[in-house]
Design a protein around this motif. Structure first.
Motif, PDB file in Angstrom:
ATOM      1  N   ILE A 327      22.776  -5.294  -0.789  1.00 19.82           N
ATOM      2  CA  ILE A 327      21.895  -4.309  -1.418  1.00 19.82           C
ATOM      3  C   ILE A 327      22.593  -3.824  -2.686  1.00 19.82           C
ATOM      4  O   ILE A 327      23.752  -3.418  -2.652  1.00 19.82           O
ATOM      5  N   ALA A 328      21.881  -3.881  -3.802  1.00 18.51           N
ATOM      6  CA  ALA A 328      22.427  -3.428  -5.080  1.00 18.51           C
ATOM      7  C   ALA A 328      21.686  -2.179  -5.540  1.00 18.51           C
ATOM      8  O   ALA A 328      20.475  -2.057  -5.349  1.00 18.51           O
ATOM      9  N   ILE A 329      22.425  -1.268  -6.147  1.00 18.78           N
ATOM     10  CA  ILE A 329      21.841  -0.038  -6.709  1.00 18.78           C
ATOM     11  C   ILE A 329      21.850  -0.173  -8.220  1.00 18.78           C
ATOM     12  O   ILE A 329      22.901  -0.307  -8.849  1.00 18.78           O
ATOM     13  N   GLY A 330      20.636  -0.155  -8.812  1.00 22.43           N
ATOM     14  CA  GLY A 330      20.512  -0.340 -10.247  1.00 22.43           C
ATOM     15  C   GLY A 330      19.669   0.727 -10.894  1.00 22.43           C
ATOM     16  O   GLY A 330      19.490   1.820 -10.349  1.00 22.43           O
ATOM     17  N   GLY A 331      19.143   0.426 -12.052  1.00 21.13           N
ATOM     18  CA  GLY A 331      18.453   1.433 -12.834  1.00 21.13           C
ATOM     19  C   GLY A 331      19.468   2.374 -13.464  1.00 21.13           C
ATOM     20  O   GLY A 331      20.678   2.127 -13.452  1.00 21.13           O
ATOM     21  N   VAL A 332      19.007   3.483 -13.995  1.00 20.29           N
ATOM     22  CA  VAL A 332      19.910   4.441 -14.641  1.00 20.29           C
ATOM     23  C   VAL A 332      20.962   4.936 -13.655  1.00 20.29           C
ATOM     24  O   VAL A 332      22.140   5.089 -13.999  1.00 20.29           O
ATOM     25  N   LEU A 333      20.554   5.173 -12.405  1.00 19.52           N
ATOM     26  CA  LEU A 333      21.491   5.697 -11.419  1.00 19.52           C
ATOM     27  C   LEU A 333      22.655   4.734 -11.169  1.00 19.52           C
ATOM     28  O   LEU A 333      23.750   5.154 -10.804  1.00 19.52           O
ATOM     29  N   GLY A 334      22.420   3.445 -11.380  1.00 21.14           N
ATOM     30  CA  GLY A 334      23.496   2.476 -11.208  1.00 21.14           C
ATOM     31  C   GLY A 334      24.672   2.739 -12.124  1.00 21.14           C
ATOM     32  O   GLY A 334      25.815   2.387 -11.803  1.00 21.14           O
ATOM     33  N   HIS A 335      24.412   3.375 -13.292  1.00 20.40           N
ATOM     34  CA  HIS A 335      25.497   3.678 -14.231  1.00 20.40           C
ATOM     35  C   HIS A 335      26.485   4.687 -13.641  1.00 20.40           C
ATOM     36  O   HIS A 335      27.613   4.798 -14.129  1.00 20.40           O
ATOM     37  N   ALA A 336      26.083   5.437 -12.627  1.00 15.00           N
ATOM     38  CA  ALA A 336      26.984   6.413 -12.004  1.00 15.00           C
ATOM     39  C   ALA A 336      28.065   5.745 -11.175  1.00 15.00           C
ATOM     40  O   ALA A 336      29.079   6.369 -10.838  1.00 15.00           O
ATOM     41  N   GLY A 337      27.853   4.485 -10.816  1.00 15.26           N
ATOM     42  CA  GLY A 337      28.892   3.718 -10.146  1.00 15.26           C
ATOM     43  C   GLY A 337      29.427   4.354  -8.880  1.00 15.26           C
ATOM     44  O   GLY A 337      28.673   4.720  -7.980  1.00 15.26           O
ATOM     45  N   ASP A 338      30.742   4.512  -8.829  1.00 18.07           N
ATOM     46  CA  ASP A 338      31.408   4.964  -7.605  1.00 18.07           C
ATOM     47  C   ASP A 338      31.022   6.383  -7.190  1.00 18.07           C
ATOM     48  O   ASP A 338      31.166   6.743  -6.020  1.00 18.07           O
ATOM     49  N   ILE A 339      30.537   7.199  -8.126  1.00 18.22           N
ATOM     50  CA  ILE A 339      30.163   8.570  -7.758  1.00 18.22           C
ATOM     51  C   ILE A 339      29.008   8.540  -6.761  1.00 18.22           C
ATOM     52  O   ILE A 339      29.031   9.235  -5.735  1.00 18.22           O
ATOM     53  N   VAL A 340      27.999   7.736  -7.049  1.00 19.07           N
ATOM     54  CA  VAL A 340      26.861   7.592  -6.136  1.00 19.07           C
ATOM     55  C   VAL A 340      27.219   6.696  -4.962  1.00 19.07           C
ATOM     56  O   VAL A 340      26.899   7.007  -3.808  1.00 19.07           O
ATOM     57  N   MET A 341      27.893   5.586  -5.238  1.00 20.19           N
ATOM     58  CA  MET A 341      28.225   4.644  -4.168  1.00 20.19           C
ATOM     59  C   MET A 341      29.162   5.273  -3.148  1.00 20.19           C
ATOM     60  O   MET A 341      29.087   4.971  -1.947  1.00 20.19           O
ATOM     61  N   GLY A 342      30.026   6.167  -3.605  1.00 17.24           N
ATOM     62  CA  GLY A 342      30.907   6.863  -2.666  1.00 17.24           C
ATOM     63  C   GLY A 342      30.117   7.716  -1.695  1.00 17.24           C
ATOM     64  O   GLY A 342      30.387   7.740  -0.487  1.00 17.24           O
ATOM     65  N   GLY A 343      29.112   8.436  -2.224  1.00 21.04           N
ATOM     66  CA  GLY A 343      28.260   9.241  -1.355  1.00 21.04           C
ATOM     67  C   GLY A 343      27.455   8.379  -0.408  1.00 21.04           C
ATOM     68  O   GLY A 343      27.308   8.696   0.781  1.00 21.04           O
TER      69      GLY A 343
END
Length: 411
Positions: A327-343
């Motif tokens: 599963i990949a997270i993209g769009g504008v939110l994907g630019h947040a990288g580890d900040i979102v992926m960590g959560g």
């Protein structure tokens, strides 16, 4: 004498073999004929015959490793393709001209006659005709068009699903593919924007080589797209992948789809901006929130991490039902990288999944910008039996539309 049904069956088998070779090259990239033969189960003679035929029509070419060994790779067409992305505020059309390797963008809001106008089918058709005129002048006529719609497409009607047309009122009950095929008389693909973004990631990004892949596009809205065995999975109604309308908090805000507590109402740009505490200089966009978080703003970091937690809660359910490998997270939110992926990875639901055993891998999408437009390109390539194994820099750089004149043939 061979029966007509036997001839039809033989033609179908040949067509199926050709598609199998093309799909393998799309999924894995340049490969030797021996590798193609082993992977597809086709004889080397059959693979050789298919490769030669595809080479003659310009669909594949050889990439020489040395004087004796060559890899087969997908070749770009020498003509032109148009993609169109329709949002609630604008129409964005792109001409990909492979004869001169140039990309030309045309945005409705940059044209005086459409500056404040809501997107309509005739507006989209006009932009296509303008770009088609450029292509004809260069001697590289259009061979296909792909239309990306910011909304779910009901596969039974070919129109935007009834519960979602409010965002594109001028497209209500329009059989979109029929409309453009009738007026353009070239192959046309129509799909939801998130589905096409997923196809781009599968073709050239984080999902390459995955037999089952889910891409989540998060920005002003949230959409999901499944790619299974090299094809977008639409489901019986065409609404598969509508992750944004999963209810994850029963008492949440009302969503435009009519439900409360949808992921869309909790993890999109508006929800993220509303969740920020009062600031002296308010953030005006998701991009600003991400930029501030990456430069140490604790409040922005917290809100983005909480967004990741909500995504984790929703995606854990998806994993249990569909079990995609990646599963990949993209769009504008994907630019947040580890900040979102960590959560996301820290959510209790995802942690519980990991306790059961190794499973889905979560990644940041690799095609940060233009994923929908590039996915539309991949979709029409597949429709006309063409393709490319990698993105060239010119495909990512817009050029001035220059001589794009108003169309005189709009229906």
């Amino acid at each position: 004498m061979t029966a007509p049904s036997s001839k039809r069956s033989a033609r179908a088998d040949r067509s199926g073999n050709v598609q199998e070779v093309l799909n393998f090259l799309r999924a894995t990239g340049p490969s030797s004929q021996a590798t193609i033969s082993r992977a597809t189960g086709l004889s080397r003679a059959t693979v050789n015959h298919i490769v030669q035929a595809l080479r003659d029509q310009g669909a594949v070419q050889y990439e020489w490793k040395n004087k004796r060994e060559a890899l087969v790779c997908l070749a770009s067409t020498k003509e032109s393709i148009v993609t169109v992305t329709v949002t609630e505020s604008a129409v964005h059309a792109i001409l990909f001209d492979f004869s001169v390797q140039e990309r030309t963008d045309l945005l409705s809001t940059h044209l005086p006659e459409y500056h404040d106008a809501a997107p309509t089918p005739s507006m989209a058709l006009d932009l296509i005709h303008r770009l088609a005129s450029i292509a004809r002048q260069r001697g590289a006529p259009l061979v296909g068009a792909a239309i990306a719609i910011m909304g779910p497409i009901d596969r039974t009607t070919g129109a935007i699903a009834p519960w979602a047309w409010q965002r594109l009122p001028h497209w209500k009950q329009v059989e979109i593919q029929k409309y453009f095929v009738k007026n353009l008389r070239i192959p046309v693909i129509v799909d939801n924007d998130a589905n096409l973004a997923a196809l781009a990631e599968w073709s050239w990004g984080a999902g390459r080589g995955c037999s089952d892949f889910l891409n989540i596009t998060c920005a002003q809205g949230i959409g999901g797209g499944f790619v299974i065995n090299g094809a977008i999975y639409h489901g019986g109604t065409g609404l598969a992948g509508e992750i944004g309308h999963m209810v994850i908090e029963d008492a949440g805000d009302l969503c435009f789809c009519g439900s409360r507590g949808c992921l869309t109402s909790l993890a999109t740009e508006r929800a993220i901006l509303n969740a920020l505490p009062h600031q002296t200089v308010p953030k005006r966009s998701l991009e600003e929130v991400i930029h501030s978080a990456q430069h140490g703003d604790a409040a922005c970091q917290r809100v983005l991490s909480e967004t990741g937690l909500r995504l984790g809660k929703a995606l854990a359910t998806v994993v249990r039902v569909m079990g995609p490998r990646v599963i990949a997270i993209g769009g504008v939110l994907g630019h947040a990288g580890d900040i979102v992926m960590g959560g996301l990875r820290a959510s209790s639901e995802i942690i519980n999944l990991k306790a059961v055993g190794a499973g889905t891998e979560f990644r940041v999408a690799e095609i940060a910008d233009n994923a929908t437009e590039l996915g539309a390109l991949a979709a029409i390539f597949k429709e006309i039996d063409m393709g490319i194994n990698s993105l060239s820099p010119w495909m990512l750089r817009p050029a001035d539309p220059g001589v794009a004149e108003p169309s005189r043939t709009v229906a």
